[in-house]
Enzyme design. Structure first.
Site, short mmCIF file in Angstrom:
data_model
loop_
_atom_site.label_atom_id
_atom_site.label_comp_id
_atom_site.label_asym_id
_atom_site.label_seq_id
_atom_site.Cartn_x
_atom_site.Cartn_y
_atom_site.Cartn_z
N GLN A 275 9.33 0.34 -12.07
CA GLN A 275 8.28 -0.11 -13.07
C GLN A 275 8.34 0.98 -14.06
O GLN A 275 8.76 1.85 -14.38
CB GLN A 275 7.16 0.14 -12.01
CG GLN A 275 6.61 1.46 -11.68
CD GLN A 275 5.74 1.52 -10.47
OE1 GLN A 275 4.93 0.56 -10.56
NE2 GLN A 275 5.76 2.52 -9.91
N HIS A 307 -11.85 6.85 -5.15
CA HIS A 307 -10.95 7.32 -4.23
C HIS A 307 -12.00 7.61 -3.11
O HIS A 307 -11.70 7.67 -1.84
CB HIS A 307 -10.22 8.36 -4.30
CG HIS A 307 -9.07 7.93 -5.27
ND1 HIS A 307 -8.87 7.98 -6.43
CD2 HIS A 307 -7.85 7.42 -4.73
CE1 HIS A 307 -7.68 7.54 -6.98
NE2 HIS A 307 -6.97 7.31 -5.72
N ASP A 329 0.25 8.97 -6.18
CA ASP A 329 -0.42 9.81 -7.22
C ASP A 329 -1.19 11.00 -6.58
O ASP A 329 -1.46 11.76 -7.13
CB ASP A 329 -1.70 9.10 -8.17
CG ASP A 329 -2.44 8.29 -7.24
OD1 ASP A 329 -2.97 8.89 -6.37
OD2 ASP A 329 -2.59 6.92 -7.34
N GLU A 349 5.45 5.71 -0.26
CA GLU A 349 5.35 5.39 -1.82
C GLU A 349 6.78 5.11 -2.16
O GLU A 349 7.71 5.46 -1.95
CB GLU A 349 4.86 6.41 -2.69
CG GLU A 349 5.28 6.34 -4.01
CD GLU A 349 4.35 5.17 -4.59
OE1 GLU A 349 4.84 4.33 -5.52
OE2 GLU A 349 3.13 5.09 -4.26
N ASP A 383 9.36 0.86 0.52
CA ASP A 383 8.73 -0.35 0.56
C ASP A 383 7.83 -0.12 1.69
O ASP A 383 8.07 -0.04 2.82
CB ASP A 383 9.41 -1.47 0.50
CG ASP A 383 8.23 -2.80 0.38
OD1 ASP A 383 7.98 -2.90 -0.43
OD2 ASP A 383 8.38 -3.30 1.38
N ALA A 384 6.38 -0.45 1.58
CA ALA A 384 5.44 -0.19 2.68
C ALA A 384 5.63 -1.25 3.82
O ALA A 384 5.61 -0.87 4.93
CB ALA A 384 4.06 -0.29 2.20
N ASP A 403 -3.87 2.01 -0.23
CA ASP A 403 -3.99 1.99 -1.58
C ASP A 403 -2.85 1.30 -2.56
O ASP A 403 -2.02 2.17 -3.11
CB ASP A 403 -4.14 3.80 -2.04
CG ASP A 403 -4.51 3.98 -3.25
OD1 ASP A 403 -5.23 3.11 -4.02
OD2 ASP A 403 -4.34 5.13 -3.79
#
Length: 546
Positions: A275, A307, A329, A349, A383-384, A403
């Site tokens: 991305q 958050h 993040d 992530e 990848d989740a 998230d």
């Protein structure tokens, strides 16, 4: 899809269809025409893929954008094929002019689409839909020009050596399909990673112009008058000049367009293998902004409220072991680590560049409390969905925090599917808690309640809630063309558990939240329930409903 012109039945051909006067042997001439078909087909498919990719990035919802581009372009190819029937008696000149125009339109399409998005996207009104209309216009124009190629090339190849219609069509379409294969593979594996969308489109236009001009001016130049040859040469040189100038200025253009989209405070802008990541502000008192593929993921103005609303209710029960899906993040992990009895936090992530930025950027690492220096935090780059699928089905986590990007973004729909929540349930303790960011409630209630319905279909007991106070200055959902007036004003969350329905509470033993109270959480639940849409089916991998 395309009905090419078939040569006339045996008999005396019309005067304009006589044998071409070639400077080479007919066999060589035929090979050169088929080679040009190959190149033009490759360029045509690159234009098509470039429009789909850029529209998906700028506008969102790649399924919709691909459907629009493909359907409009195929329709336009049929129109172009019909229109080309009127040009057969000037096939060589018409083909040369057509390729020059196609090279100009296709080569500049990406830059024009990005320019309209960058400089008019926040004007509101009809201008907000400008990128969509321009996408349709380019699809139509490029489709008409590509569709006109086949009848003209059929005419040219038949003028070299006439043969039966079936044989000519077979040769022509074999070269066309092989060229499309090469173009389709070159775009994602060569042009996009090495040159980017803008420069890649311009290079493709240059190749297109050279191939068309060389075929006509080299092989069929005797079919053209002296004036027509000079005009065609001048047109091709002009097109190549425009494309070359644009390619030289593309870095300056991208910088100016990025400032038009994000403002003048861009500190980091990089294209990862996954991305585009842009970081703005964070210095001299300016609020930090983290954008992923042009969508606002973190705003220093409101991230604390988001958050805390995401993490605090999930930490109301046991929370020794916590899994964060997404959240590279580090801000969700920051909230988790405020609880002293947390023993381990696993972060999954997909983009390692986001984690690296969260570690190294002074402003972002300061905002996340330098969580990546905490020994309790462990990061997995994956990848989740794939990570959960390959993980041992052991209920080892007390809390799972999803998230993740907005459910309306096509690439994220599998992360809001019934199958995904089934995988989460396998690693969640019997009394554990899962919390999901499910998109805005007020502006897209159907999406929010589809997420909630999907979680219930996976055997989870849910408690939805809605928190306001969101910074509305930038679109965060799937549609990047939404201006501030249409940007979401709230966040929607769903808290769930495989056991009893979880209650919303900041927790008596945890740190005191800055933005939440027990009363505000009860109000958040009531606000969400007031928008409930009953009877929505669950979203699955094979039938996504976002």
């Amino acid at each position: 899809m395309i009905e090419p012109h078939a040569p006339a039945p045996p008999g005396a051909p019309p005067s304009w269809a006589g044998p071409a006067r070639l400077p080479v042997h007919p066999g060589t001439g035929r090979f050169l025409v088929l080679a040009c078909v190959f190149v033009c087909a490759a360029c045509g498919l690159v234009y098509e893929l470039e429009l789909v990719a850029l529209a998906s990035y700028l506008i969102g919802d790649s399924v919709t954008q691909a459907s629009v581009v493909l359907s409009v372009m195929v329709f336009a190819m049929g129109i172009g094929s019909l229109l080309a029937k009127r040009l057969r008696w000037h096939a060589a000149a018409a083909f040369g002019a057509l390729e020059a125009l196609l090279a100009l339109v296709g080569g500049c399409s990406a830059m024009a689409l990005y320019a309209v998005f960058a400089w008019t996207g926040d004007w509101g009104g009809l201008w907000a839909s400008g990128p969509r209309w321009l996408l349709v216009a380019f699809s139509l124009a490029i489709g008409v020009l590509i569709g006109a190629e086949v009848p003209l090339l059929m005419e040219l190849i038949q003028r070299i050596r006439r043969q039966d219609a079936g044989g000519a069509v077979a040769d022509l379409f074999a070269a066309d399909y092989v060229g499309a294969l090469v173009g389709g593979l070159a775009f994602p594996f060569l042009l996009l990673p090495l040159l980017g969308q803008l420069t890649g489109a311009m290079l493709t236009g240059g190749v297109n112009a050279v191939a068309g001009g060389a075929l006509v001016l080299g092989l069929f130049r005797r079919d053209l008058t002296r004036r027509a040859r000079w005009l065609l040469l001048a047109a091709n040189l002009a097109v190549l000049g425009v494309l070359a100038t644009a390619a030289v200025l593309v870095d300056d253009f991208e910088r100016a367009a990025r400032e038009a989209v994000y403002g003048t405070d861009v500190r980091v802008a990089l294209q990862t293998g996954i991305q585009e990541v842009v970081l703005t502000g964070g210095t001299d008192g300016r609020p930090l902004g983290l954008y992923l593929d042009g969508r606002l993921r973190v705003s220093g103005r409101d991230e604390r409220r988001y958050h805390e609303a995401l993490v605090t209710p999930a930490m109301g029960g046991l929370h020794a072991r916590v899994l964060v899906l997404g959240g590279g993040d580090g801000l969700a992990a920051r909230e988790v680590l405020r609880y002293p009895d947390v023993r381990r936090v696993d972060i999954v992530e997909i983009d390692p560049a986001v984690v690296d930025l969260a570690r190294r950027d002074p402003a972002l690492s300061r905002l996340n409390g330098h969580v990546y220096g905490d020994a309790r935090v462990r990061v997995t780059t994956a990848d989740a969905f794939r990570r959960l699928r390959t993980a041992a089905p052991v209920p080892s986590y007390d809390v799972v925090i999803a998230d993740l990007p907005d459910p309306g973004i096509t690439a994220s729909t599998k992360l809001y599917s019934e199958e995904f929540y089934g995988l989460v349930r396998r690693v969640l303790a019997p009394e554990g808690r899962l919390v999901v960011h499910a998109g805005p409630v007020f502006s897209r209630p159907r999406v929010f309640w589809t997420v909630e319905s999907t979680m219930r279909a996976a055997g989870l007991h849910t408690t939805p809630y809605r928190v306001g106070g969101r910074d509305s200055g930038f679109a965060a959902g799937p549609d990047r063309t939404a201006g501030a007036s249409r940007a979401p004003r709230d966040w929607g969350f769903v808290l769930a558990s495989p056991g009893a329905r979880p209650g919303l509470s900041p927790g008596a033993r945890g740190p005191r939240p800055v933005t939440l109270t027990r009363e505000s959480l009860r109000a958040a639940q009531s606000a969400a329930e007031a928008t409930r849409i009953a009877g929505l089916p669950a979203s699955t991998l094979v039938h996504p409903r976002y």
